[in-house]
Design a protein around this motif. Structure first.
Motif, PDB file in Angstrom:
ATOM      1  N   LEU A  12      27.380  52.899  38.962  1.00  0.00           N
ATOM      2  CA  LEU A  12      28.282  51.980  39.636  1.00  0.00           C
ATOM      3  C   LEU A  12      29.597  51.943  38.883  1.00  0.00           C
ATOM      4  N   ARG A  13      30.669  51.776  39.616  1.00  0.00           N
ATOM      5  CA  ARG A  13      31.979  51.619  39.000  1.00  0.00           C
ATOM      6  C   ARG A  13      32.690  50.471  39.700  1.00  0.00           C
ATOM      7  N   VAL A  14      33.231  49.576  38.921  1.00  0.00           N
ATOM      8  CA  VAL A  14      34.030  48.469  39.429  1.00  0.00           C
ATOM      9  C   VAL A  14      35.449  48.684  38.927  1.00  0.00           C
ATOM     10  N   SER A  15      36.420  48.645  39.828  1.00  0.00           N
ATOM     11  CA  SER A  15      37.811  48.830  39.423  1.00  0.00           C
ATOM     12  C   SER A  15      38.712  47.921  40.247  1.00  0.00           C
ATOM     13  N   ARG A  16      39.904  47.678  39.701  1.00  0.00           N
ATOM     14  CA  ARG A  16      40.880  46.860  40.420  1.00  0.00           C
ATOM     15  C   ARG A  16      41.355  47.591  41.656  1.00  0.00           C
ATOM     16  N   ILE A  17      41.690  46.839  42.688  1.00  0.00           N
ATOM     17  CA  ILE A  17      42.315  47.407  43.875  1.00  0.00           C
ATOM     18  C   ILE A  17      43.815  47.436  43.584  1.00  0.00           C
ATOM     19  N   PRO A  18      44.407  48.628  43.393  1.00  0.00           N
ATOM     20  CA  PRO A  18      45.792  48.706  42.930  1.00  0.00           C
ATOM     21  C   PRO A  18      46.820  48.084  43.866  1.00  0.00           C
ATOM     22  N   CYS A  19      46.562  48.078  45.165  1.00  0.00           N
ATOM     23  CA  CYS A  19      47.564  47.565  46.103  1.00  0.00           C
ATOM     24  C   CYS A  19      47.444  46.066  46.352  1.00  0.00           C
ATOM     25  N   MET A  20      46.458  45.417  45.755  1.00  0.00           N
ATOM     26  CA  MET A  20      46.279  43.977  45.970  1.00  0.00           C
ATOM     27  C   MET A  20      46.564  43.214  44.674  1.00  0.00           C
ATOM     28  N   PRO A  21      47.492  42.269  44.736  1.00  0.00           N
ATOM     29  CA  PRO A  21      47.838  41.527  43.515  1.00  0.00           C
ATOM     30  C   PRO A  21      46.775  40.496  43.134  1.00  0.00           C
ATOM     31  N   VAL A  22      46.743  40.186  41.872  1.00  0.00           N
ATOM     32  CA  VAL A  22      45.944  39.059  41.393  1.00  0.00           C
ATOM     33  C   VAL A  22      46.615  37.819  41.965  1.00  0.00           C
ATOM     34  N   ARG A  23      45.811  36.857  42.407  1.00  0.00           N
ATOM     35  CA  ARG A  23      46.427  35.671  43.019  1.00  0.00           C
ATOM     36  C   ARG A  23      45.793  34.389  42.480  1.00  0.00           C
ATOM     37  N   ARG A  24      46.520  33.311  42.646  1.00  0.00           N
ATOM     38  CA  ARG A  24      46.055  31.999  42.192  1.00  0.00           C
ATOM     39  C   ARG A  24      45.668  31.154  43.393  1.00  0.00           C
ATOM     40  N   ALA A  44      31.928  48.399  48.478  1.00  0.00           N
ATOM     41  CA  ALA A  44      32.358  47.079  48.930  1.00  0.00           C
ATOM     42  C   ALA A  44      33.606  46.624  48.188  1.00  0.00           C
ATOM     43  N   ASP A  45      34.315  45.686  48.807  1.00  0.00           N
ATOM     44  CA  ASP A  45      35.374  44.939  48.127  1.00  0.00           C
ATOM     45  C   ASP A  45      34.711  43.744  47.458  1.00  0.00           C
ATOM     46  N   LEU A  46      35.138  43.441  46.262  1.00  0.00           N
ATOM     47  CA  LEU A  46      34.631  42.289  45.520  1.00  0.00           C
ATOM     48  C   LEU A  46      35.804  41.464  45.040  1.00  0.00           C
ATOM     49  N   ALA A  47      35.529  40.268  44.595  1.00  0.00           N
ATOM     50  CA  ALA A  47      36.560  39.440  43.994  1.00  0.00           C
ATOM     51  C   ALA A  47      35.992  38.789  42.739  1.00  0.00           C
ATOM     52  N   LEU A  48      36.676  38.965  41.638  1.00  0.00           N
ATOM     53  CA  LEU A  48      36.310  38.278  40.404  1.00  0.00           C
ATOM     54  C   LEU A  48      37.089  36.973  40.382  1.00  0.00           C
ATOM     55  N   ARG A  49      36.381  35.855  40.353  1.00  0.00           N
ATOM     56  CA  ARG A  49      37.045  34.555  40.308  1.00  0.00           C
ATOM     57  C   ARG A  49      36.947  34.010  38.907  1.00  0.00           C
ATOM     58  N   LEU A  50      38.095  33.671  38.336  1.00  0.00           N
ATOM     59  CA  LEU A  50      38.158  33.107  36.991  1.00  0.00           C
ATOM     60  C   LEU A  50      38.715  31.696  37.058  1.00  0.00           C
ATOM     61  N   SER A  51      38.160  30.814  36.254  1.00  0.00           N
ATOM     62  CA  SER A  51      38.747  29.483  36.122  1.00  0.00           C
ATOM     63  C   SER A  51      40.057  29.642  35.355  1.00  0.00           C
ATOM     64  N   PRO A  52      40.936  28.640  35.371  1.00  0.00           N
ATOM     65  CA  PRO A  52      42.173  28.758  34.604  1.00  0.00           C
ATOM     66  C   PRO A  52      41.923  29.047  33.124  1.00  0.00           C
ATOM     67  N   SER A  53      40.908  28.427  32.521  1.00  0.00           N
ATOM     68  CA  SER A  53      40.651  28.679  31.096  1.00  0.00           C
ATOM     69  C   SER A  53      40.111  30.088  30.867  1.00  0.00           C
ATOM     70  N   GLU A  54      39.281  30.594  31.786  1.00  0.00           N
ATOM     71  CA  GLU A  54      38.783  31.970  31.662  1.00  0.00           C
ATOM     72  C   GLU A  54      39.931  32.972  31.806  1.00  0.00           C
ATOM     73  N   ALA A  55      40.838  32.715  32.748  1.00  0.00           N
ATOM     74  CA  ALA A  55      41.989  33.602  32.951  1.00  0.00           C
ATOM     75  C   ALA A  55      42.889  33.604  31.715  1.00  0.00           C
ATOM     76  N   GLU A  56      43.079  32.433  31.118  1.00  0.00           N
ATOM     77  CA  GLU A  56      43.906  32.337  29.909  1.00  0.00           C
ATOM     78  C   GLU A  56      43.275  33.104  28.754  1.00  0.00           C
ATOM     79  N   LEU A  57      41.969  32.984  28.603  1.00  0.00           N
ATOM     80  CA  LEU A  57      41.276  33.703  27.542  1.00  0.00           C
ATOM     81  C   LEU A  57      41.369  35.217  27.759  1.00  0.00           C
ATOM     82  N   LEU A  58      41.177  35.668  28.994  1.00  0.00           N
ATOM     83  CA  LEU A  58      41.308  37.097  29.300  1.00  0.00           C
ATOM     84  C   LEU A  58      42.728  37.573  29.028  1.00  0.00           C
ATOM     85  N   HIS A  59      43.718  36.786  29.407  1.00  0.00           N
ATOM     86  CA  HIS A  59      45.117  37.121  29.148  1.00  0.00           C
ATOM     87  C   HIS A  59      45.367  37.281  27.652  1.00  0.00           C
TER      88      HIS A  59
END
Length: 87
Positions: A12-24, A44-59
Motif C-alpha cells: 500500500l502507498r499513501v501519498s498527498r494529492i498534489p492538486c488539492m490544497p491542505v485546508r482548514r 481511494a481518496d482519503l483525508a487525514l484530519r488533524l486537530s489544530p494541536s496535531e497540525a502544529e506539532l507536525l508543522h
C-alpha cells in the motif's frame, strides 16, 4: 476488488494529492487530502484530519527536518530553533 489469496503480499502507498490544497475546517481542524494505492493501482481518496494541536506539532517536526539539517534532532534537544527566512 479482486479476491486476495492468503499469503500473497500486497503493498500500500499513501501519498498527498498534489492538486488539492491542505485546508482548514470551521472548527480549526486541518484536512490533508491523500491517495491510497494498492499494488500500484489507485484504490481511494482519503483525508487525514488533524486537530489544530496535531497540525502544529507536525508543522514543527517538518520544520526541524527541512531546516534543521542532519543534526535536527540534536539541535532540538539542545533547545536551538532553525532560523526562518524573512519572506
Amino acid at each position: 476488488m479482486p479476491a486476495m489469496n492468503p499469503g500473497t503480499l500486497h503493498w500500500l502507498r499513501v501519498s498527498r494529492i498534489p492538486c488539492m490544497p491542505v485546508r482548514r475546517e470551521t472548527d480549526g481542524g486541518v484536512i490533508v487530502p491523500l491517495w491510497l494505492e494498492r499494488d500500484g493501482k489507485f484504490e481511494a481518496d482519503l483525508a487525514l484530519r488533524l486537530s489544530p494541536s496535531e497540525a502544529e506539532l507536525l508543522h514543527e517536526q517538518l520544520s526541524w527536518v527541512l531546516y534543521g539539517g542532519p543534526g535536527a534532532t540534536e539541535s532540538r534537544e539542545a533547545g536551538l530553533r532553525p532560523e526562518r527566512s524573512a519572506t
